[in-house]
Design a protein around this motif. Structure first.
Motif, PDB file in Angstrom:
ATOM      1  N   ARG A 318       0.874  -1.341   0.494  1.00 56.85           N
ATOM      2  CA  ARG A 318       0.122   0.303  -0.240  1.00 56.85           C
ATOM      3  C   ARG A 318       0.909   1.481  -0.074  1.00 56.85           C
ATOM      4  N   ILE A 319       2.101   1.040   0.823  1.00 57.60           N
ATOM      5  CA  ILE A 319       2.624   1.981   0.747  1.00 57.60           C
ATOM      6  C   ILE A 319       3.832   2.524   0.047  1.00 57.60           C
ATOM      7  N   ALA A 320       4.260   0.881  -0.613  1.00 54.33           N
ATOM      8  CA  ALA A 320       4.714   1.348  -2.060  1.00 54.33           C
ATOM      9  C   ALA A 320       4.047   2.498  -3.169  1.00 54.33           C
ATOM     10  N   ARG A 321       2.457   1.807  -3.389  1.00 51.73           N
ATOM     11  CA  ARG A 321       1.134   1.668  -4.636  1.00 51.73           C
ATOM     12  C   ARG A 321       1.924   3.685  -4.380  1.00 51.73           C
ATOM     13  N   LEU A 322       1.256   3.740  -3.409  1.00 51.71           N
ATOM     14  CA  LEU A 322       1.709   5.246  -3.247  1.00 51.71           C
ATOM     15  C   LEU A 322       2.638   6.393  -3.173  1.00 51.71           C
ATOM     16  N   LEU A 323       3.685   6.475  -3.137  1.00 56.98           N
ATOM     17  CA  LEU A 323       4.391   6.562  -3.349  1.00 56.98           C
ATOM     18  C   LEU A 323       5.524   6.493  -5.053  1.00 56.98           C
ATOM     19  N   GLU A 324       5.001   4.725  -5.587  1.00 60.72           N
ATOM     20  CA  GLU A 324       4.799   5.150  -6.889  1.00 60.72           C
ATOM     21  C   GLU A 324       3.705   5.437  -7.924  1.00 60.72           C
ATOM     22  N   THR A 325       2.456   5.992  -7.272  1.00 58.22           N
ATOM     23  CA  THR A 325       1.849   7.122  -8.387  1.00 58.22           C
ATOM     24  C   THR A 325       2.060   8.583  -8.108  1.00 58.22           C
ATOM     25  N   GLY A 327       5.027   8.929  -8.794  1.00 57.35           N
ATOM     26  CA  GLY A 327       5.853   9.580  -9.330  1.00 57.35           C
ATOM     27  C   GLY A 327       7.347   8.646  -9.242  1.00 57.35           C
ATOM     28  N   PHE A 328       7.429   8.362  -7.950  1.00 51.11           N
ATOM     29  CA  PHE A 328       8.673   7.753  -7.861  1.00 51.11           C
ATOM     30  C   PHE A 328       8.714   6.316  -7.571  1.00 51.11           C
ATOM     31  N   THR A 329      10.536   6.325  -8.322  1.00 51.46           N
ATOM     32  CA  THR A 329      10.874   5.181  -8.569  1.00 51.46           C
ATOM     33  C   THR A 329      11.846   4.243  -7.705  1.00 51.46           C
ATOM     34  N   LEU A 330      10.944   3.161  -7.177  1.00 54.02           N
ATOM     35  CA  LEU A 330      11.994   2.778  -6.169  1.00 54.02           C
ATOM     36  C   LEU A 330      12.818   1.128  -5.465  1.00 54.02           C
ATOM     37  N   TRP A 331      13.520   1.982  -7.206  1.00 54.33           N
ATOM     38  CA  TRP A 331      14.966   0.917  -7.115  1.00 54.33           C
ATOM     39  C   TRP A 331      15.856   1.649  -7.628  1.00 54.33           C
ATOM     40  N   HIS A 332      17.345   1.738  -7.151  1.00 54.07           N
ATOM     41  CA  HIS A 332      18.255   1.645  -7.697  1.00 54.07           C
ATOM     42  C   HIS A 332      19.435   0.889  -7.560  1.00 54.07           C
ATOM     43  N   ASP A 333      19.789   0.642  -8.604  1.00 50.44           N
ATOM     44  CA  ASP A 333      21.279  -0.279  -8.478  1.00 50.44           C
ATOM     45  C   ASP A 333      22.610  -0.341  -7.275  1.00 50.44           C
ATOM     46  N   ALA A 334      22.251   0.286  -6.950  1.00 52.05           N
ATOM     47  CA  ALA A 334      22.975   1.074  -5.675  1.00 52.05           C
ATOM     48  C   ALA A 334      22.615  -0.269  -4.203  1.00 52.05           C
ATOM     49  N   LEU A 335      21.367  -0.160  -4.617  1.00 52.86           N
ATOM     50  CA  LEU A 335      20.941  -1.220  -3.388  1.00 52.86           C
ATOM     51  C   LEU A 335      21.873  -2.287  -3.339  1.00 52.86           C
TER      52      LEU A 335
END
Length: 397
Positions: A318-325, A327-335
């Protein structure tokens, strides 16, 4: 020859006093319009009949976006010459993390304050994003042991979060915010005219802090963010205006009522999602901006909260969907980057986070939407699984 033991204590006196801090956070539009009294009123708060001396520091990026700003400030001063004296031409400060990373920045700012003969009854006014406010705020706090400082935050991130707080800092020795002070400003003026001209990426960045503070303090605000996420993603001015005001108020409430405004303890509740965010900024050399890194950190710690049984199942999605809505991208290869010992490099953020405050490790997680909880141990194996979860979500078609 000593005639008494070294361990003897003749007298102990305990000193105790308290200091009340008051500062204005004002919301306005077009603060440098000659008819707008907002700046006049905050300068004259304690000394209404005085002509106030002010040095101006402006973010270079803000000046580039508003080339007439320096002239408008000069016109404002001329219209109110009986109340304001600007002590020299505005000092232009490089924006973004570059100004906090450059060891010469603070020296140049101190030189500017000295050249303009700013004293403890004068004002250092900073106009810019969070990094410039941080650097100017630090210089103002150490010049003459502290001169009056007025902030004009010009980004969503600064207006709803860092700009209304009590901290300042610059980066040093490879660590974010290593050198700084706790120094409440004289006033903060949130001028929505600066928000109107921001590029989309900068408007979006500050929304992560809104999600953060809603998650740890106000479930009704979180629901409002969910219900209005599409309008916020389009940067609807009235929706963005409310987001900034409500987030700023929640931030101020935590400082006012949280019991530890200067972080003397080991907890940093307003830094939910930040232990990994700060490290991700460093690992990507600020390719990932602060708000973008915080969004990833929120998603990571929300997943960890579910994985450890603190937060109900599916709330992480639910939280991830809000962030994506939004406009945020929730990944970077540096992780997934590893250090020479084969350990996930982002995990160093936990040690950095603890070292910054000292004491025991204290990380804010979620016990529910709107309810933060502090924990003192983090299982790095579960963190790695949560990073895998983020990657799998990002790779989904």
């Amino acid at each position: 020859m000593l005639d008494r033991p070294l361990s003897r204590v003749d007298d102990i006196r305990q000193q105790s006093f308290s200091v009340a801090y008051d500062y204005t956070v004002a919301f306005t539009h077009d603060a440098f319009s000659p008819g707008n009294r907002c700046l006049l009123d905050v300068l004259a708060w304690r000394e209404p009949r005085k002509r106030h001396r002010c040095a101006i520091f402006i973010d270079a990026g803000v000046l580039a976006a508003t080339p007439d700003l320096a002239q408008r400030i000069a016109d404002y001063a001329a219209a109110h010459a009986q109340s304001i004296e600007f002590t020299g031409a505005p000092v232009v400060v490089a924006g973004g993390e570059a100004c906090k990373n450059d060891p010469e920045t603070v020296r140049r700012l101190l030189d500017g304050l000295s050249q303009q003969r700013i004293d403890r009854h004068s004002f250092a006014i900073a106009i810019g994003g969070g990094a410039v406010l941080d650097a100017v705020g630090y210089a103002a706090a150490i010049f003459h042991r502290g001169v009056r400082h007025v902030r004009f935050p010009t980004t969503v991130l600064a207006q709803d979060d860092s700009g209304v707080g009590v901290k300042n800092a610059v980066n040093a020795l490879g660590l974010k915010n290593l050198v700084g002070t706790f120094a409440p400003p004289w006033a903060v003026i949130n001028d929505s005219a600066f928000i109107d001209i921001l590029p989309p990426r900068e408007k979006r960045a500050g929304m992560a802090e809104a999600v953060k503070v809603a998650l740890i303090r106000d479930r009704n605000f979180f629901r409002w963010l969910e219900e209005n996420a599409t309008a916020l993603a389009r940067f609807s001015p009235p929706h963005l205006d409310r987001l900034i005001k409500d987030t700023a108020e929640l931030h101020m409430r935590q400082i006012r009522l949280g019991g530890d405004p200067f972080e003397a303890g080991s907890a940093r509740p307003l830094d939910f999602g930040h232990w990994s965010a700060h490290k991700l900024e460093q690992l990507t050399r600020n390719e990932v901006g602060h708000g973008e890194a915080v969004a990833i950190g929120i998603a990571l710690d929300s997943r960890y909260s579910v994985a450890t049984g603190l937060l109900a199942a599916h709330e992480d999605e639910r939280i991830a969907r809000l962030l994506e809505t939004l406009g945020f991208t929730l990944w970077h290869d540096a992780l997934k980057e590893r250090n020479p010992q084969g350990r996930l490099a982002v995990l160093q953020g936990l040690a950095d986070f603890q070292e910054h405050l000292g004491g025991e490790l204290t990380i804010t997680l979620l016990a529910g939407i709107g309810r933060g909880i502090e924990v003192h141990e983090i299982d790095i194996r579960i963190v790695a699984q949560c990073i895998d979860w983020l990657e799998q979500r990002a790779r989904r078609p």
